[in-house]
Design an enzyme around this catalytic site. Structure first.
Site, PDB file in Angstrom:
ATOM      1  N   ASP A  74       0.826  -1.215   0.000  1.00 30.02           N
ATOM      2  CA  ASP A  74       0.000   0.000   0.000  1.00 30.02           C
ATOM      3  C   ASP A  74       0.857   1.261   0.000  1.00 30.02           C
ATOM      4  O   ASP A  74       1.839   1.355   0.740  1.00 30.02           O
ATOM      5  CB  ASP A  74      -0.890   0.051   1.247  1.00 30.02           C
ATOM      6  CG  ASP A  74      -1.775  -1.180   1.409  1.00 30.02           C
ATOM      7  OD1 ASP A  74      -1.303  -2.289   1.102  1.00 30.02           O
ATOM      8  OD2 ASP A  74      -2.921  -1.028   1.868  1.00 30.02           O
ATOM      9  N   ASP A  82      -6.178   7.266  -1.487  1.00 29.31           N
ATOM     10  CA  ASP A  82      -7.002   7.432  -0.275  1.00 29.31           C
ATOM     11  C   ASP A  82      -6.136   7.678   0.950  1.00 29.31           C
ATOM     12  O   ASP A  82      -5.003   7.218   1.040  1.00 29.31           O
ATOM     13  CB  ASP A  82      -7.920   6.231  -0.013  1.00 29.31           C
ATOM     14  CG  ASP A  82      -9.225   6.307  -0.803  1.00 29.31           C
ATOM     15  OD1 ASP A  82      -9.588   7.404  -1.256  1.00 29.31           O
ATOM     16  OD2 ASP A  82      -9.868   5.251  -0.970  1.00 29.31           O
TER      17      ASP A  82
END
Length: 487
Positions: free
Chosen positions: A231, A263
């Site tokens: 991520d 995000d």
């Protein structure tokens, strides 16, 4: 959630439980959420009749993205005390985090009825109600008209490059290494890519991705190095640090980024255009897999949608949703290692061929193989359990072992979870987690990591690193305002 073993409720246990709660609250204030969960759990073991313990642990679970556990705890708190208002707030927050807005609204509605004069309760109810109505409206429109692809409605010729634009430029409409270097410099200096070039990259990447299967097979030469990153979550300056430490992507330095590019972090636009640019430049040596945050609901809640609208347009935000639907779901390296964002499945018989055939051009479903590839997590004990996140499943070492045997693989690599060292080796070395966003959300204090391996033995080598400074733009700056209201 782990079963809470209950002790006999004695004055001594009641007192000790309160001590644990006080310690847990201190840990929570210091943002040591895992330690707080441990201490709230100890309080619950000694005195399971106090709704506040469950309510507080629910909040800590929310902070660690264990939305399923947060939901269970909030519900338990409400069962113990129907008038425990924070329980309804926590339950609403868990539902919101999972994109279940109607269920969240019911909880906010209860609070507004219980406290009709509370402006805080009213504002949360109003915000949530707006989202529910907006979703219903959008659904009605999409039923009324056959939805035309956003990509088809974009007219690049009508977009002019202003004379004062000083940023990077595509050459004959193509991404070059010079363009990529200039783009990264522009972003480091908080500049912006012209919307015409941004749209062109998105249209080209969509066309490219549409031709791919859902599972990509990646060959790696015996002496070739290959890098897997987890991520990134909009942490652009940490992404630049990965390239600093490990070299820029190239045909001799291939990368796989394993989902959740956007995000939370406030530089998601910069991250995604950098990654998409490299994908276009080195299509056979730069790979990207879909994460659970490459979805419309997550993007609307956790900031990417708001960031794209702030930096570009609503139309571009819709185009991103279309593009994300075409991202591959998994990669198989050298026929030996399967890499996916989340994890394995609730059924035992899933084959690589099944993954390849998944119809991925859609929003992630609530269940089934596509959902589980994006959302599942490993657990230390054998068997399977309901997900701590409320979506996907948890799978044990035996599940991993059976899957690997069935598909003649050596191990799996997945991402999706913050780890204090940036990585974790589980399931007897057969399940590896890699997470590449250090000091996640500027609060978690974790290291980031990436994995390098060579084709001849596919042995994972871990590089860890700390967060680097970034401009004063807070994580979640573009998130849905209701999340800030709840938090």
């Amino acid at each position: 959630m782990e079963n809470d073993t209950k002790a006999e409720i004695t004055p001594e246990n009641i007192s000790k439980a309160e001590e644990y709660k006080v310690q847990a609250n201190e840990c929570f204030k210091r943002q040591e959420f895992l330690k707080a969960i441990e201490l709230y759990s100890k309080a619950i073991e000694l005195n399971a009749s106090v709704p506040v313990y469950y309510g507080n642990r629910s909040f800590a679970y929310l902070k660690t993205e264990c939305f399923g556990y947060a939901l269970d705890d909030a519900t338990k708190a409400i069962e113990l005390d129907k008038s425990y208002i924070k329980g309804y707030y926590r339950r609403a927050a868990a539902h919101m985090s999972l994109g279940r807005f109607k269920e969240a609204l019911k909880n906010f509605e209860y609070v507004t009825k219980a406290r009709p004069n509370d402006p805080d309760a009213k504002s949360k109810y109003t915000e949530c109600n707006k989202i529910v109505k907006k979703i219903a409206f959008e659904k009605a429109i999409s039923v009324e008209e056959t939805k035309r692809s956003v990509a088809e409605s974009i007219n690049l010729d009508a977009m002019t490059i202003e004379d004062e634009y000083k940023g990077p430029e595509l050459e004959d409409g193509k991404v070059t290494l010079k363009f990529m270097k200039e783009l990264m410099e522009t972003y480091k200096n908080q500049g912006k890519l012209h919307r015409k070039y941004a749209y062109k990259i998105l249209l080209d990447i969509k066309e490219y991705l549409m031709a791919l299967p859902s599972l990509i097979e990646v060959p790696i030469g015996d002496n070739d190095k290959f890098t897997v990153c987890g991520d990134i979550h909009g942490q652009f300056y940490d992404l630049m640090n990965i390239f600093e430490l490990n070299g820029l992507p190239s045909e001799d330095n291939p990368y796989l980024f394993n989902g959740d590019f956007v995000d939370r972090g406030a530089f998601s636009v910069e991250c995604i255009f950098t990654l998409f640019g490299f994908k276009l430049l080195f299509p056979n040596h730069f790979f990207m897999a879909r994460g659970n945050h490459e979805s419309a609901t997550m993007n609307q809640m956790y900031g990417f949608d708001g960031e794209v609208k702030a930096k570009y347009t609503t139309q571009m935000a819709e185009l991103f949703t279309e593009v994300y639907n075409w991202l591959p779901l998994a990669h198989c390296l050298n026929n030996k290692v399967l890499v996916m964002h989340g994890g394995l499945f609730s059924k035992d018989d899933v084959t690589l061929e099944d993954i390849k055939k998944i119809d991925r051009n859609r929003q992630p479903p609530e269940e089934g193989p596509m959902c589980e590839l994006l959302w599942s997590d490993p657990q230390p004990q054998n068997g399977r359990a309901p997900s701590k996140r409320g979506v996907g499943c948890q799978f044990g070492p035996d599940v991993t072992e059976n899957f690997l045997k069935l598909n003649k693989l050596e191990y799996i690599i997945r991402s999706h979870e913050v780890k204090s060292d940036g990585y974790e080796i589980a399931h007897d070395g057969k399940c590896i987690t890699v997470f590449s966003a250090p000091n996640y959300c500027d609060t978690m204090g974790n290291k980031g990591a990436f994995i390098t391996l060579k084709g001849k033995d596919m042995k994972p080598v871990f590089t860890t690193y700390d967060a680097v400074p970034h401009p004063n733009e807070k994580p979640m700056a573009y998130a849905n305002p209701i999340l800030r209201l709840i938090g």
